[in-house]
Design a protein around this motif. Sequence first.
Motif, mmCIF file in Angstrom:
data_model
loop_
_atom_site.group_PDB
_atom_site.id
_atom_site.type_symbol
_atom_site.label_atom_id
_atom_site.label_comp_id
_atom_site.label_asym_id
_atom_site.label_seq_id
_atom_site.Cartn_x
_atom_site.Cartn_y
_atom_site.Cartn_z
ATOM 1 N N LEU A 171 0.864 -1.176 0.000
ATOM 2 C CA LEU A 171 0.000 0.000 0.000
ATOM 3 C C LEU A 171 0.904 1.231 0.000
ATOM 4 O O LEU A 171 1.472 1.595 1.036
ATOM 5 C CB LEU A 171 -0.911 0.007 1.225
ATOM 6 C CG LEU A 171 -1.784 -1.237 1.439
ATOM 7 C CD1 LEU A 171 -2.544 -1.132 2.755
ATOM 8 C CD2 LEU A 171 -2.752 -1.419 0.277
ATOM 9 N N LEU A 172 1.067 1.868 -1.152
ATOM 10 C CA LEU A 172 1.993 2.990 -1.304
ATOM 11 C C LEU A 172 1.220 4.296 -1.452
ATOM 12 O O LEU A 172 0.473 4.479 -2.413
ATOM 13 C CB LEU A 172 2.897 2.763 -2.524
ATOM 14 C CG LEU A 172 3.850 3.904 -2.908
ATOM 15 C CD1 LEU A 172 4.795 4.250 -1.755
ATOM 16 C CD2 LEU A 172 4.650 3.527 -4.158
ATOM 17 N N ASN A 173 1.407 5.191 -0.506
ATOM 18 C CA ASN A 173 0.806 6.523 -0.557
ATOM 19 C C ASN A 173 1.850 7.513 -1.053
ATOM 20 O O ASN A 173 2.923 7.642 -0.452
ATOM 21 C CB ASN A 173 0.317 6.927 0.837
ATOM 22 C CG ASN A 173 -0.326 8.298 0.846
ATOM 23 O OD1 ASN A 173 -0.899 8.733 -0.151
ATOM 24 N ND2 ASN A 173 -0.241 8.989 1.972
ATOM 25 N N VAL A 174 1.548 8.208 -2.146
ATOM 26 C CA VAL A 174 2.496 9.126 -2.774
ATOM 27 C C VAL A 174 2.095 10.555 -2.425
ATOM 28 O O VAL A 174 0.958 10.969 -2.680
ATOM 29 C CB VAL A 174 2.519 8.927 -4.298
ATOM 30 C CG1 VAL A 174 3.598 9.798 -4.932
ATOM 31 C CG2 VAL A 174 2.759 7.459 -4.642
ATOM 32 N N VAL A 175 3.028 11.303 -1.857
ATOM 33 C CA VAL A 175 2.774 12.674 -1.421
ATOM 34 C C VAL A 175 3.830 13.590 -2.049
ATOM 35 O O VAL A 175 4.754 13.127 -2.723
ATOM 36 C CB VAL A 175 2.805 12.786 0.121
ATOM 37 C CG1 VAL A 175 1.670 11.973 0.722
ATOM 38 C CG2 VAL A 175 4.148 12.318 0.683
ATOM 39 N N HIS A 176 3.698 14.884 -1.809
ATOM 40 C CA HIS A 176 4.675 15.816 -2.375
ATOM 41 C C HIS A 176 6.076 15.540 -1.847
ATOM 42 O O HIS A 176 7.052 15.510 -2.604
ATOM 43 C CB HIS A 176 4.277 17.261 -2.056
ATOM 44 C CG HIS A 176 5.318 18.262 -2.455
ATOM 45 N ND1 HIS A 176 5.644 18.518 -3.772
ATOM 46 C CD2 HIS A 176 6.145 19.052 -1.704
ATOM 47 C CE1 HIS A 176 6.609 19.423 -3.824
ATOM 48 N NE2 HIS A 176 6.941 19.757 -2.581
ATOM 49 N N ASP A 177 6.165 15.330 -0.546
ATOM 50 C CA ASP A 177 7.473 15.093 0.064
ATOM 51 C C ASP A 177 7.272 14.212 1.283
ATOM 52 O O ASP A 177 6.642 14.630 2.260
ATOM 53 C CB ASP A 177 8.115 16.425 0.467
ATOM 54 C CG ASP A 177 9.523 16.240 1.021
ATOM 55 O OD1 ASP A 177 10.137 15.196 0.726
ATOM 56 O OD2 ASP A 177 10.001 17.132 1.743
ATOM 57 N N GLY A 178 7.771 12.999 1.251
ATOM 58 C CA GLY A 178 7.601 12.104 2.384
ATOM 59 C C GLY A 178 8.349 10.804 2.184
ATOM 60 O O GLY A 178 8.754 10.461 1.067
ATOM 61 N N TYR A 179 8.542 10.090 3.272
ATOM 62 C CA TYR A 179 9.259 8.817 3.226
ATOM 63 C C TYR A 179 8.946 8.043 4.495
ATOM 64 O O TYR A 179 8.931 8.604 5.596
ATOM 65 C CB TYR A 179 10.773 9.049 3.128
ATOM 66 C CG TYR A 179 11.605 7.797 3.226
ATOM 67 C CD1 TYR A 179 11.792 6.988 2.105
ATOM 68 C CD2 TYR A 179 12.188 7.417 4.427
ATOM 69 C CE1 TYR A 179 12.552 5.827 2.193
ATOM 70 C CE2 TYR A 179 12.952 6.268 4.519
ATOM 71 C CZ TYR A 179 13.129 5.475 3.405
ATOM 72 O OH TYR A 179 13.873 4.332 3.490
#
Length: 592
Positions: free
Chosen positions: A233-241
Amino acid sequence: MAPIHYRIDPAQQHAHLYRVTLTVARPAAGQELSLPVWIPGSYLVREFSKNLQSLRASQGGAEVALEQLDKHRWRARCRPGKPLVLEYEVAAYDTSVRTAWLDATRGFFNGTSLCLRVHGQEDQPHDVEVVRPRAMAGWSLATGLPAHHTARSGFGTYRAHGYDELVDCPVEMGPFWSIRFTARGVPHRLVVAGAAPSFDGKRLVRDVRRICEEAIAFWHGEGRPPFASYVFLLNVVHDGYGGLEHRNSTALICGRRDLPRVGQSDKELQASEGYTQLLGLVSHEYFHTWNVKRLRPQEFAQYDYTRENYTELLWFFEGFTSYYDDLLLRRAGLIDHATYLRLLAKTTNQVLQTPGRHVQSVAQASFDAWVKYYRQDENTPNATVSYYTKGALVALCLDLALRREGRTTLDAVMRALWQHTGAGPMAEADLLAQLRTLSGRDWSAEIAQWVHGTGELPLAELLAAHGLRLQADTAQLAQRLGLRVQESAGLQIKAVLRGGAAEAAGFMAGDEWLAVETPGEAWRVHKLDDVPLYAGNTSQINAQVTALVARDRRLLRLPLALPAAGATGDTVRIDVSDASVAQQWLGYSQPV
């Protein structure tokens, strides 16, 4: 319906509220309930009950009194014989992998945030029914929970064998991108939410499959893994890890720029630090499916959700996983030798540039994770060491030392531990026993020194025995000064490292570095790179300047001996001296 049934309604998207109805078919008299205070894999008491509100109970349509026992426990004044129904709301504002999120574009939750635990009935089957309101017509749902009665969209009812399984399977909802694939014959699913239109899903799934196949082969050879299916489950945001491991799934976060883009060449992706970091994260969390979710510390044999669960073994479960995450990328051919050695040097420098390694052992760091690693402050680098990074270097030293003696490898030790413990709880003594069995000698002295001591690890010696050189390298200005800074809004001092030039000058965390003064001149600085620009001849050793800093609205002038530009400090690189010898350890001889 199962004895424990949760109905989760995400209709209040704009209010960021989940509506939960919990039905206990056969409650005990004075039934107790609680919400966990932490989530396994993230070692901090997070007080999830702070987000729970409007709790009420009923039985046969009549209201039941609730007594709050402490910050996260309640007692329902109910009688046995009739189902107990509890209704409540949970606020969901956290985009991290640890809690819950809900808005008009996406929903996500862990059971530890939404599902009250019914005391005494944790081993009963638990149903979770997630309804899809009309406003979410285009949404789908993904989770590792076993489906019971679900629609093609994924919404419906899932059944867990008990509370532990229920809260170990996060749920993702939304108009996400999804693809299914197999790795060593086992079904996998990759779910990506929030990606930009340029996202190259085919490339990502190709590389993720290679990671999965490499990890399964590592643990089982030609055998099958201990799960019937797996979900990313991969959530893609502007800037995150970040990521959090689960028994047959993982929740991940990355930045949009970290994803592969359509049209990018292999060479471009090889040069992308963000994409390599994402693959390393995938590898790390997937490896945890074995190392910590099943093979786990003895203290975690049964999770206690009411308080901290202490162990001294996070150096093994997080550190050894950190060693293998990038190494398996190399063995899978997803990165080349140079990239792997650059990543290894980065880990080495992170440890060497942490004065706290002389203060705290990595075993102590594991035990103190609850109050130190997850609560970092200005003194953290001076007082602590990371069980991730130093644990990875302990694994490296152990692997290289075993290989030098020629009887076994750390790979074999990990597999032996898996088989010996029955893929269950283990102690440090189990590791020592397998090391002795496979290598023919006792390793307690090395473990005592490397894990329970604060001395330096024999990295240079062991790398040299495998065709690699640990070379001193030129340090960045921050390291030469002994500073950690933030440059987003002026030059802010985050930490002052023990024994450095900045500490000798009197710098303090929280200071704003405003200017550099030299005889007859003063210059405003906004970034650390401005300092040598205005400081004059920095090639000489300990060039004297005055730093103008602001502290609590007061301007201070600090006499600073600026280290020479060529100084090395605790900074190294790793070079190949004998490729044929190095190859035996690194594996994968084919070019990427």
